[in-house]
Design a protein around this motif. Structure first.
Motif, PDB file in Angstrom:
ATOM      1  N   GLY A 117       1.097  -1.145   0.014  1.00  0.00           N
ATOM      2  CA  GLY A 117       0.384   0.447   0.288  1.00  0.00           C
ATOM      3  C   GLY A 117       1.089   1.385  -0.085  1.00  0.00           C
ATOM      4  N   HIS A 118       2.617   1.193  -0.308  1.00  0.00           N
ATOM      5  CA  HIS A 118       3.056   1.883  -0.405  1.00  0.00           C
ATOM      6  C   HIS A 118       2.967   2.431  -1.588  1.00  0.00           C
ATOM      7  N   GLU A 119       3.193   3.959  -1.869  1.00  0.00           N
ATOM      8  CA  GLU A 119       3.277   4.303  -3.255  1.00  0.00           C
ATOM      9  C   GLU A 119       4.754   4.402  -3.491  1.00  0.00           C
ATOM     10  N   GLU A 120       6.043   4.171  -3.122  1.00  0.00           N
ATOM     11  CA  GLU A 120       7.418   4.202  -2.845  1.00  0.00           C
ATOM     12  C   GLU A 120       8.144   3.390  -1.835  1.00  0.00           C
ATOM     13  N   ASP A 121       9.283   3.216  -2.256  1.00  0.00           N
ATOM     14  CA  ASP A 121       9.699   2.054  -1.156  1.00  0.00           C
ATOM     15  C   ASP A 121       9.749   2.775   0.038  1.00  0.00           C
ATOM     16  N   ALA A 122       9.636   2.719   1.234  1.00  0.00           N
ATOM     17  CA  ALA A 122       9.380   2.918   2.419  1.00  0.00           C
ATOM     18  C   ALA A 122      10.951   2.931   3.091  1.00  0.00           C
ATOM     19  N   TRP A 123      11.889   2.147   2.418  1.00  0.00           N
ATOM     20  CA  TRP A 123      12.584   2.151   3.341  1.00  0.00           C
ATOM     21  C   TRP A 123      13.583   3.491   3.520  1.00  0.00           C
ATOM     22  N   PRO A 124      13.704   4.139   3.358  1.00  0.00           N
ATOM     23  CA  PRO A 124      14.126   4.856   2.953  1.00  0.00           C
ATOM     24  C   PRO A 124      13.633   6.339   4.345  1.00  0.00           C
ATOM     25  N   GLN A 125      12.238   5.905   4.741  1.00  0.00           N
ATOM     26  CA  GLN A 125      11.610   6.641   6.001  1.00  0.00           C
ATOM     27  C   GLN A 125      12.003   6.260   6.924  1.00  0.00           C
ATOM     28  N   VAL A 126      12.344   4.607   7.122  1.00  0.00           N
ATOM     29  CA  VAL A 126      12.870   4.011   8.152  1.00  0.00           C
ATOM     30  C   VAL A 126      14.420   5.178   8.180  1.00  0.00           C
ATOM     31  N   PHE A 127      14.717   4.945   7.738  1.00  0.00           N
ATOM     32  CA  PHE A 127      16.110   5.200   8.182  1.00  0.00           C
ATOM     33  C   PHE A 127      15.607   6.880   8.468  1.00  0.00           C
ATOM     34  N   ASP A 128      15.498   7.595   7.278  1.00  0.00           N
ATOM     35  CA  ASP A 128      15.512   9.028   7.937  1.00  0.00           C
ATOM     36  C   ASP A 128      14.730   8.696  10.043  1.00  0.00           C
ATOM     37  N   ARG A 146       9.970   0.743  14.008  1.00  0.00           N
ATOM     38  CA  ARG A 146       9.929   1.733  12.402  1.00  0.00           C
ATOM     39  C   ARG A 146       9.516   1.602  11.067  1.00  0.00           C
ATOM     40  N   VAL A 147       9.624   0.681  10.797  1.00  0.00           N
ATOM     41  CA  VAL A 147       8.392   0.524   9.475  1.00  0.00           C
ATOM     42  C   VAL A 147       7.522  -0.068   9.863  1.00  0.00           C
ATOM     43  N   PHE A 148       6.103  -0.227  10.754  1.00  0.00           N
ATOM     44  CA  PHE A 148       4.866  -0.011  11.019  1.00  0.00           C
ATOM     45  C   PHE A 148       4.114   1.419  11.030  1.00  0.00           C
ATOM     46  N   ALA A 149       5.037   1.651  11.359  1.00  0.00           N
ATOM     47  CA  ALA A 149       5.654   3.623  11.380  1.00  0.00           C
ATOM     48  C   ALA A 149       5.106   4.309   9.944  1.00  0.00           C
ATOM     49  N   THR A 150       6.023   3.909   9.128  1.00  0.00           N
ATOM     50  CA  THR A 150       5.854   3.936   7.809  1.00  0.00           C
ATOM     51  C   THR A 150       4.293   4.383   7.599  1.00  0.00           C
ATOM     52  N   LYS A 151       3.387   4.704   6.979  1.00  0.00           N
ATOM     53  CA  LYS A 151       1.749   4.396   6.392  1.00  0.00           C
ATOM     54  C   LYS A 151       1.527   4.804   4.859  1.00  0.00           C
ATOM     55  N   THR A 158      -3.540  -2.671  -4.257  1.00  0.00           N
ATOM     56  CA  THR A 158      -4.481  -2.167  -5.367  1.00  0.00           C
ATOM     57  C   THR A 158      -3.244  -1.601  -5.893  1.00  0.00           C
ATOM     58  N   VAL A 159      -1.841  -1.216  -4.926  1.00  0.00           N
ATOM     59  CA  VAL A 159      -0.624  -0.583  -5.565  1.00  0.00           C
ATOM     60  C   VAL A 159       0.545  -1.316  -5.999  1.00  0.00           C
ATOM     61  N   PHE A 160       1.211  -0.961  -6.705  1.00  0.00           N
ATOM     62  CA  PHE A 160       2.954  -1.628  -6.593  1.00  0.00           C
ATOM     63  C   PHE A 160       3.774  -0.790  -6.464  1.00  0.00           C
ATOM     64  N   ALA A 161       4.662  -1.033  -5.430  1.00  0.00           N
ATOM     65  CA  ALA A 161       5.856  -0.547  -5.444  1.00  0.00           C
ATOM     66  C   ALA A 161       6.795  -1.097  -4.878  1.00  0.00           C
ATOM     67  N   TYR A 162       8.001  -0.654  -5.092  1.00  0.00           N
ATOM     68  CA  TYR A 162       9.445  -2.287  -5.115  1.00  0.00           C
ATOM     69  C   TYR A 162       9.448  -1.440  -3.984  1.00  0.00           C
ATOM     70  N   ASN A 163       9.400  -2.406  -2.633  1.00  0.00           N
ATOM     71  CA  ASN A 163       9.477  -1.568  -1.539  1.00  0.00           C
ATOM     72  C   ASN A 163      10.154  -2.844  -0.239  1.00  0.00           C
ATOM     73  N   GLN A 164      11.125  -2.198   0.124  1.00  0.00           N
ATOM     74  CA  GLN A 164      11.999  -3.080   1.282  1.00  0.00           C
ATOM     75  C   GLN A 164      11.411  -3.627   1.920  1.00  0.00           C
ATOM     76  N   VAL A 165      11.104  -3.014   2.984  1.00  0.00           N
ATOM     77  CA  VAL A 165      10.603  -3.397   4.248  1.00  0.00           C
ATOM     78  C   VAL A 165       9.053  -4.454   4.066  1.00  0.00           C
ATOM     79  N   ALA A 166       9.010  -4.252   3.154  1.00  0.00           N
ATOM     80  CA  ALA A 166       8.229  -5.949   2.705  1.00  0.00           C
ATOM     81  C   ALA A 166       8.399  -6.945   2.849  1.00  0.00           C
ATOM     82  N   THR A 167      10.428  -6.896   2.213  1.00  0.00           N
ATOM     83  CA  THR A 167      10.789  -8.128   2.464  1.00  0.00           C
ATOM     84  C   THR A 167      10.914  -8.421   4.190  1.00  0.00           C
TER      85      THR A 167
END
Length: 479
Positions: A117-128, A146-151, A158-167
């Motif tokens: 459900g993220h529209e872009e990779d959320a991993w940079p937000q985790v590191f922020d 910190r991963v679960f704090a990324t909305k 419904t949307v594909f985004a290559y997303n490190q937090v998922a794996t």
């Protein structure tokens, strides 16, 4: 067991097509480190660009996602995990006040298919978040909150985004259910039955495999995993991985990649850590790591490399290899290919000048190695040299072969990084050397000048782990 060997023509492959692919890859500077082609279960072509070699594991980057997804597949077939499980249910201790809205309905299948459900990779937000104060989390070394704090901004699926937090979450879930990490749980289920070595991994501060990156695989391990999927989960007559899992994991799930900048073979759909492509499907990793499965041709391909233009590698396979899988070939072509593959190498640096017995240099402004590396020394060591790299006030010593690759280690801060190096004095003023982090795609170069007493320390391509070579290490002590 290792994969059996054969010749291209004996398995209906025209060796001239593989040879044309190798020639094109070198002509186009695609930075290949290894290549293995397997048809009808037999290795028909294999080669390593020296100093890379068959027995060395290679950082696979995001090809690690395929390995993690395979671990998930084993837990699903054992009934210990369901694709319909809510991800949050595997973290009952988590303070729900830190969980962003949108995670409640995220299932395991959404993590596998990059449709969280993220529209872009959320991993940079985790590191922020990680760069903030320790008050951001009860345990700043635990990245899960910190991963679960990324909305997520869209409903799951419904949307594909290559997303490190998922794996990453899948890796943590595997550890929780299996009681051991991904690498260890795969040992008895996958690695030992297939005769493959253990998998070194990069890990988080709590010792958990990153899941989305960090696995180190030999070329034959990549090819063997590809062959397992091609054969519907069977290996040597034994059903290791569920055929139902293989079928579901290797077909497109949900929405397509909508990134307008995505190359052609990244816009054809994504399964459970597999990309769909013009021919078959694949797992892949940054800088050109490939596990390619061609079901219509009963063929798999394994490639390791250091390059930016990954679509160019696939284009070369489609242009040269795929047409060669239609039969034909000859023993003469087989022999020509075998000779070519045996002669692959990354040329070692050398130098004919003697140079001083010892010289020291300061880091130049043109350097892009981590700023902790402040100085360089070069000391004559018989016909060769000992390179010194000053890091945080400590000298790291690396032997440098003249016209050949010399093995060594960079050791500091509890990390041990295997390297190979070559170089020498080009003339009375200039020393150059190249250092390859041999268990990774990456290398950096040193060019030091007596005139000015400075040295450039520059990456060929900066690793995703960061500018310090030591962050490529998988061996760490408590020192």
């Amino acid at each position: 067991m290792t994969l059996p060997r054969s010749t291209p023509s004996a398995q209906g492959v025209d060796a001239t097509g593989i040879l044309a692919f190798v020639d094109a890859a070198e002509r186009d500077d695609l930075g290949l480190h290894s290549l293995m082609v397997v048809r009808h279960g037999h290795v028909v072509a294999e080669g390593w660009w020296r100093p890379y070699a068959a027995g060395r594991a290679h950082l696979a980057y995001s090809l690690s996602k395929t390995v993690t997804a395979t671990a998930v597949g084993f837990l699903v077939q054992e009934g210990r995990l369901s694709l319909d499980d809510r991800v949050l249910d595997h973290f009952p201790e988590l303070d729900r006040s830190v969980v962003a809205a949108g995670w409640d309905e995220v299932q395991v299948r959404h993590c596998l298919s990059m449709t969280v459900g993220h529209e872009e990779d959320a991993w940079p937000q985790v590191f922020d978040r990680m760069s903030g104060s320790a008050a951001d989390a009860a345990d700043p070394s635990d990245w899960v909150p910190r991963v679960f704090a990324t909305k997520p901004t869209r409903p799951p699926g419904t949307v594909f985004a290559y997303n490190q937090v998922a794996t990453y979450l899948l890796s943590v879930i595997v550890r929780r259910l299996a009681g051991v990490g991904v690498a260890e749980m795969l040992r008895s289920r996958l690695l030992a039955p297939m005769g493959l070595p253990d998998i070194p991994w990069h890990r988080d501060p709590l010792g958990r495999e990153l899941g989305f990156t960090g696995s180190h695989l030999t070329t034959e391990a990549i090819a063997s995993l590809a062959r397992l999927y091609l054969d519907g989960g069977r290996w040597d007559g034994r059903q290791l991985l569920s055929e139902a899992w293989v079928e579901e994991a290797t077909r497109a799930f949900g929405p397509l990649n909508e990134d307008p900048n995505a190359d052609e073979d990244w816009r054809r759909g994504y399964g459970y850590s597999f990309w769909m492509q013009r021919f078959g499907y694949r797992g892949d990793g940054a800088y050109g790591q490939f596990l390619v499965v061609l079901p219509d041709h009963d063929t798999v391909v394994a490639i390791t490399a250091e390059q930016w233009r990954m679509q160019s590698t696939l284009d070369g396979l489609w242009a040269h290899l795929v047409p060669a899988l239609g039969g034909g070939g000859s023993q003469a072509a087989d022999h020509q290919l075998a000779e070519r593959l045996a002669d692959l190498e990354i040329p070692a640096l050398s130098g004919d000048a003697l140079g001083p017995e010892h010289a020291e240099f300061t880091r130049s402004d043109a350097s892009d190695l981590a700023a902790d590396y402040t100085a360089v020394s070069v000391t004559r060591d018989g016909p060769e040299h000992m390179l010194g790299l000053k890091r945080r006030g400590e000298w790291l010593r690396v032997p440098v072969g003249r016209g050949l690759w010399r093995e060594g280690e960079m050791v500091a801060g509890g990390a041990t990084l295997p390297v190979v190096s070559s170089g020498g004095w080009v003339d009375d003023d200039t020393f150059h050397a190249e250092v390859i982090a041999i268990e990774s795609p990456h290398r950096f170069r040193i060019e030091a000048r007596l005139r000015g007493s400075d040295a450039d320390l520059t990456w060929r391509m900066v690793p995703l782990t960061g500018h310090d070579p030591l962050w490529l290490a998988t061996r760490w002590s408590d020192a």
